[in-house]
Design a protein around this motif. Structure first.
Motif, PDB file in Angstrom:
ATOM      1  N   SER A 224       0.807  -1.209   0.000  1.00  0.00           N
ATOM      2  CA  SER A 224       0.000   0.000   0.000  1.00  0.00           C
ATOM      3  C   SER A 224       0.845   1.266   0.000  1.00  0.00           C
ATOM      4  O   SER A 224       0.420   2.301  -0.493  1.00  0.00           O
ATOM      5  CB  SER A 224      -0.923   0.006   1.225  1.00  0.00           C
ATOM      6  N   GLY A 225       2.039   1.198   0.571  1.00  0.00           N
ATOM      7  CA  GLY A 225       2.882   2.376   0.614  1.00  0.00           C
ATOM      8  C   GLY A 225       2.357   3.435   1.549  1.00  0.00           C
ATOM      9  O   GLY A 225       2.397   4.627   1.243  1.00  0.00           O
ATOM     10  N   ALA A 226       1.850   3.050   2.723  1.00  0.00           N
ATOM     11  CA  ALA A 226       1.358   3.999   3.717  1.00  0.00           C
ATOM     12  C   ALA A 226       2.477   4.319   4.694  1.00  0.00           C
ATOM     13  O   ALA A 226       3.144   3.422   5.205  1.00  0.00           O
ATOM     14  CB  ALA A 226       0.150   3.420   4.452  1.00  0.00           C
ATOM     15  N   PHE A 227       2.677   5.613   4.977  1.00  0.00           N
ATOM     16  CA  PHE A 227       3.799   6.050   5.807  1.00  0.00           C
ATOM     17  C   PHE A 227       3.332   6.869   7.007  1.00  0.00           C
ATOM     18  O   PHE A 227       3.939   7.879   7.352  1.00  0.00           O
ATOM     19  CB  PHE A 227       4.781   6.876   4.960  1.00  0.00           C
ATOM     20  N   GLY A 228       2.267   6.445   7.628  1.00  0.00           N
ATOM     21  CA  GLY A 228       1.831   7.095   8.864  1.00  0.00           C
ATOM     22  C   GLY A 228       2.632   6.564  10.039  1.00  0.00           C
ATOM     23  O   GLY A 228       2.545   5.387  10.397  1.00  0.00           O
ATOM     24  N   ALA A 229       3.435   7.431  10.671  1.00  0.00           N
ATOM     25  CA  ALA A 229       4.403   6.985  11.676  1.00  0.00           C
ATOM     26  C   ALA A 229       3.875   7.029  13.100  1.00  0.00           C
ATOM     27  O   ALA A 229       4.641   6.778  14.032  1.00  0.00           O
ATOM     28  CB  ALA A 229       5.663   7.850  11.583  1.00  0.00           C
ATOM     29  N   VAL A 230       2.609   7.334  13.280  1.00  0.00           N
ATOM     30  CA  VAL A 230       2.068   7.387  14.640  1.00  0.00           C
ATOM     31  C   VAL A 230       2.205   6.045  15.373  1.00  0.00           C
ATOM     32  O   VAL A 230       2.564   6.018  16.562  1.00  0.00           O
ATOM     33  CB  VAL A 230       0.600   7.865  14.619  1.00  0.00           C
ATOM     34  N   PRO A 231       1.951   4.878  14.756  1.00  0.00           N
ATOM     35  CA  PRO A 231       2.174   3.614  15.482  1.00  0.00           C
ATOM     36  C   PRO A 231       3.613   3.428  15.945  1.00  0.00           C
ATOM     37  O   PRO A 231       3.846   2.865  17.016  1.00  0.00           O
ATOM     38  CB  PRO A 231       1.771   2.549  14.446  1.00  0.00           C
ATOM     39  N   LEU A 232       4.558   3.914  15.160  1.00  0.00           N
ATOM     40  CA  LEU A 232       5.961   3.803  15.572  1.00  0.00           C
ATOM     41  C   LEU A 232       6.251   4.700  16.762  1.00  0.00           C
ATOM     42  O   LEU A 232       6.928   4.292  17.718  1.00  0.00           O
ATOM     43  CB  LEU A 232       6.881   4.173  14.407  1.00  0.00           C
ATOM     44  N   PHE A 233       5.745   5.930  16.721  1.00  0.00           N
ATOM     45  CA  PHE A 233       5.947   6.836  17.853  1.00  0.00           C
ATOM     46  C   PHE A 233       5.279   6.301  19.112  1.00  0.00           C
ATOM     47  O   PHE A 233       5.848   6.372  20.213  1.00  0.00           O
ATOM     48  CB  PHE A 233       5.390   8.227  17.517  1.00  0.00           C
ATOM     49  N   GLY A 235       4.578   3.124  19.853  1.00  0.00           N
ATOM     50  CA  GLY A 235       5.331   1.985  20.365  1.00  0.00           C
ATOM     51  C   GLY A 235       6.617   2.401  21.052  1.00  0.00           C
ATOM     52  O   GLY A 235       6.986   1.842  22.100  1.00  0.00           O
ATOM     53  N   THR A 236       7.306   3.388  20.494  1.00  0.00           N
ATOM     54  CA  THR A 236       8.533   3.883  21.127  1.00  0.00           C
ATOM     55  C   THR A 236       8.239   4.466  22.496  1.00  0.00           C
ATOM     56  O   THR A 236       8.960   4.199  23.481  1.00  0.00           O
ATOM     57  CB  THR A 236       9.192   4.932  20.222  1.00  0.00           C
ATOM     58  N   LEU A 237       7.195   5.296  22.587  1.00  0.00           N
ATOM     59  CA  LEU A 237       6.855   5.916  23.871  1.00  0.00           C
ATOM     60  C   LEU A 237       6.395   4.869  24.881  1.00  0.00           C
ATOM     61  O   LEU A 237       6.728   4.964  26.076  1.00  0.00           O
ATOM     62  CB  LEU A 237       5.767   6.967  23.658  1.00  0.00           C
ATOM     63  N   MET A 238       5.644   3.862  24.450  1.00  0.00           N
ATOM     64  CA  MET A 238       5.163   2.845  25.380  1.00  0.00           C
ATOM     65  C   MET A 238       6.329   2.053  25.970  1.00  0.00           C
ATOM     66  O   MET A 238       6.426   1.879  27.199  1.00  0.00           O
ATOM     67  CB  MET A 238       4.192   1.899  24.676  1.00  0.00           C
ATOM     68  N   SER A 379      16.552   9.314  26.778  1.00  0.00           N
ATOM     69  CA  SER A 379      17.141   9.359  25.443  1.00  0.00           C
ATOM     70  C   SER A 379      17.779   8.027  25.081  1.00  0.00           C
ATOM     71  O   SER A 379      17.686   7.571  23.935  1.00  0.00           O
ATOM     72  CB  SER A 379      18.176  10.483  25.372  1.00  0.00           C
ATOM     73  N   ARG A 380      18.420   7.403  26.058  1.00  0.00           N
ATOM     74  CA  ARG A 380      19.023   6.091  25.813  1.00  0.00           C
ATOM     75  C   ARG A 380      17.958   5.041  25.507  1.00  0.00           C
ATOM     76  O   ARG A 380      18.144   4.189  24.637  1.00  0.00           O
ATOM     77  CB  ARG A 380      19.830   5.683  27.044  1.00  0.00           C
ATOM     78  N   ALA A 381      16.842   5.114  26.188  1.00  0.00           N
ATOM     79  CA  ALA A 381      15.770   4.156  25.958  1.00  0.00           C
ATOM     80  C   ALA A 381      15.131   4.353  24.590  1.00  0.00           C
ATOM     81  O   ALA A 381      14.806   3.383  23.891  1.00  0.00           O
ATOM     82  CB  ALA A 381      14.709   4.275  27.055  1.00  0.00           C
ATOM     83  N   VAL A 406       4.510  -4.566  19.531  1.00  0.00           N
ATOM     84  CA  VAL A 406       4.624  -3.254  18.896  1.00  0.00           C
ATOM     85  C   VAL A 406       6.024  -3.143  18.308  1.00  0.00           C
ATOM     86  O   VAL A 406       6.853  -4.040  18.443  1.00  0.00           O
ATOM     87  CB  VAL A 406       4.365  -2.110  19.905  1.00  0.00           C
ATOM     88  N   THR A 407       6.278  -2.046  17.670  1.00  0.00           N
ATOM     89  CA  THR A 407       7.606  -1.773  17.138  1.00  0.00           C
ATOM     90  C   THR A 407       7.974  -0.330  17.436  1.00  0.00           C
ATOM     91  O   THR A 407       7.124   0.458  17.888  1.00  0.00           O
ATOM     92  CB  THR A 407       7.660  -2.038  15.627  1.00  0.00           C
ATOM     93  N   THR A 408       9.227   0.021  17.194  1.00  0.00           N
ATOM     94  CA  THR A 408       9.713   1.360  17.512  1.00  0.00           C
ATOM     95  C   THR A 408      10.342   1.986  16.268  1.00  0.00           C
ATOM     96  O   THR A 408      10.514   1.354  15.222  1.00  0.00           O
ATOM     97  CB  THR A 408      10.751   1.318  18.644  1.00  0.00           C
ATOM     98  N   VAL A 409      10.717   3.236  16.413  1.00  0.00           N
ATOM     99  CA  VAL A 409      11.313   3.966  15.302  1.00  0.00           C
ATOM    100  C   VAL A 409      12.642   3.338  14.894  1.00  0.00           C
ATOM    101  O   VAL A 409      12.921   3.140  13.704  1.00  0.00           O
ATOM    102  CB  VAL A 409      11.506   5.448  15.688  1.00  0.00           C
ATOM    103  N   THR A 410      13.476   3.011  15.871  1.00  0.00           N
ATOM    104  CA  THR A 410      14.797   2.470  15.545  1.00  0.00           C
ATOM    105  C   THR A 410      14.699   1.108  14.856  1.00  0.00           C
ATOM    106  O   THR A 410      15.484   0.804  13.951  1.00  0.00           O
ATOM    107  CB  THR A 410      15.633   2.347  16.820  1.00  0.00           C
ATOM    108  N   VAL A 411      13.761   0.297  15.267  1.00  0.00           N
ATOM    109  CA  VAL A 411      13.592  -1.017  14.639  1.00  0.00           C
ATOM    110  C   VAL A 411      13.199  -0.857  13.172  1.00  0.00           C
ATOM    111  O   VAL A 411      13.707  -1.572  12.284  1.00  0.00           O
ATOM    112  CB  VAL A 411      12.547  -1.837  15.401  1.00  0.00           C
ATOM    113  N   GLN A 412      12.306   0.063  12.883  1.00  0.00           N
ATOM    114  CA  GLN A 412      11.891   0.270  11.503  1.00  0.00           C
ATOM    115  C   GLN A 412      13.018   0.841  10.656  1.00  0.00           C
ATOM    116  O   GLN A 412      13.131   0.528   9.468  1.00  0.00           O
ATOM    117  CB  GLN A 412      10.668   1.201  11.456  1.00  0.00           C
TER     118      GLN A 412
END
Length: 461
Positions: A224-233, A235-238, A379-381, A406-412
């Protein structure tokens, strides 16, 4: 001639230069009784001689190392048969890659006769080049030593010159660090702007669906090529919030005990053991989370009737919190021990107990440093990757349930840049946009930490 042998020979020459310069200074002064006549201590003259020997030699090695590969490649190509004289540049590059693979024993080594002959020629040229570099570097270093030896006199300001060179080296290192940071930021920013020229900024920052697979054909399904990054943000915050829920209380309480209650023997034994947690590779934490903590949480959830995924945000957050404990503990311990003893004595003089003194005097006095340490730990986390890859999964789910994967920004970022990529597609460029957002987030946290420390530091001096 290998690089360690080259450095060893240069080190021996520099050591000899130091001894020669020192003895020359003592000789010029008329022996040990006349050292007061020298402008600087004899060690500075030795250091100046060592610098005059080392810096020109290192400059020769650096220039030689930059130029030798190009010159050797041209020499090898010039010695090939006539049919290789007019081949295009890209074919020359491919041929030289085959030659280098044959020399280095890497994958793709060729057994063609012309490649074998060129490889033998390349070996000889490399050996000759290294020997020539060694001889030239030693000659230049010896020349610098002889030159400075003649200039050593009673009035030579050796100390000033040595300190000027050292100050220049320190300034060069700091400038290199600054320009490296600027280069990283500009490169990430440039690629991010290329991404945002193809994907809307608002759709990236506020979109709720992440599926970076781009369709190669019009009828392709599942791209689909969808780039909505809210799930990544999210997951990172959680995961970061779970980690800090573990790290901050445990790290702060352990710091209070070590700084205020523990005796010297227990502190000398416990603090290094606690700080060993910071030296464990993150991949080991990832194994621990995936093989031990994740299955244990799933079994515990089954016993309670809860559906806990094998790869959950809770498992990754708990293990990440254990990893961050030394960061919080060490910084908090340093801040607590930096509180003046006079504040404690004044509190005891007013009749306060130890616990009241810690709660009402020591902790408020050390609070700026503790808050700064906690923000640095956050920041380290946020920047952690391996634990999340192995324990939380790769699926971009927008959920507030810590029992789900979930996933995070760094993993993606890692998953987007793995394998052969074309840096023209939005899928690959999305990694740079995520990196830019992550950089801005950690930068803001560091700025907040510095402002907190600077604002409240002088209040308790």
């Amino acid at each position: 001639m290998t690089t360690p042998l080259l450095l060893l020979a240069l080190f021996v020459l520099v050591a000899v230069a130091y001894r020669v310069g020192r003895r020359r200074a003592v000789s010029v002064a008329g022996g040990s009784r006349g050292l007061r006549r020298l402008h600087s201590l004899p060690g500075y003259y030795g250091g100046l001689a060592a610098l005059w020997c080392a810096l020109p030699a290192l400059a020769v090695i650096a220039i030689w190392g930059v130029c030798q590969d190009t010159l050797i490649s041209r020499t090898v190509m010039a010695g090939l048969p006539a049919q290789y004289a007019g081949i295009p540049e890209h074919e020359r590059s491919l041929f030289m890659n085959e030659v280098r693979n044959s020399v280095d024993g890497g994958a793709g080594a060729s057994h063609r006769p012309e490649v074998a002959a060129a490889a033998q020629h390349l070996r000889q040229l490399r050996s000759t080049s290294r020997m020539g570099m060694l001889v030239l570097a030693l000659l230049v270093g010896a020349g610098g030593l002889l030159l400075i030896r003649k200039r050593i006199s009673i009035d030579l300001p050796a100390r000033n010159q040595v300190e000027w060179v050292i100050r220049g080296l320190l300034m060069s290192c700091s400038t290199l660090a600054v320009f490296t940071t600027i280069g990283i930021v500009l490169s990430v920013l440039y690629e991010s702007l290329r991404f945002f020229s193809q994907v809307p900024v608002l759709g990236f920052l506020f979109g709720t669906h992440w599926s970076p697979q781009m369709a190669m054909r019009a009828d392709q399904v599942g791209a689909s090529g969808a780039f909505g990054a809210v799930p990544l943000f999210a997951g990172t915050l959680m995961i970061s919030a779970i980690a800090m829920t573990v790290a901050v209380p445990v790290g702060l309480f352990s710091a209070i005990y070590l700084a205020e209650y523990a005796d010297r023997r227990f502190r000398a034994l416990t603090k290094p053991v606690l700080e060993l947690l910071a030296g464990i590779p993150t991949v080991v934490y990832g194994f621990f989370a995936a093989l031990t903590v994740g299955p244990a949480l799933r079994q515990f959830g089954d016993s309670l009737g809860l559906n806990v995924a094998s790869e959950s945000a809770l498992a990754a957050g708990l293990v990440m919190g254990v990893m961050i404990i030394p960061f919080v503990s060490s910084l908090a311990d340093d801040m607590l021990r930096a509180v003046p003893q006079a504040l404690r004595d004044g509190s005891y003089g007013l009749g306060a107990t130890r616990s009241e003194t810690i709660r009402r005097v020591v902790l408020p006095a050390a609070l700026p440093g503790i808050v700064g340490g906690v923000l640095l730990a956050i920041s380290r986390a946020i920047g952690e990757t391996m634990i999340v890859v192995m324990a939380a999964g790769l699926a971009a789910h927008l959920t507030a349930n810590p029992f789900e994967s979930v996933t995070t920004v760094t993993v993606q970022i890692v998953s987007l840049l793995v394998g052969d990529q074309e840096f023209d597609s939005p899928r690959t460029l999305a990694a740079f946009a995520l990196g830019l957002v992550l950089f801005v987030a950690t930068l803001i946290l560091n700025i907040v930490a510095l402002r907190v420390v600077r604002r409240y530091r002088e209040r308790y001096d």
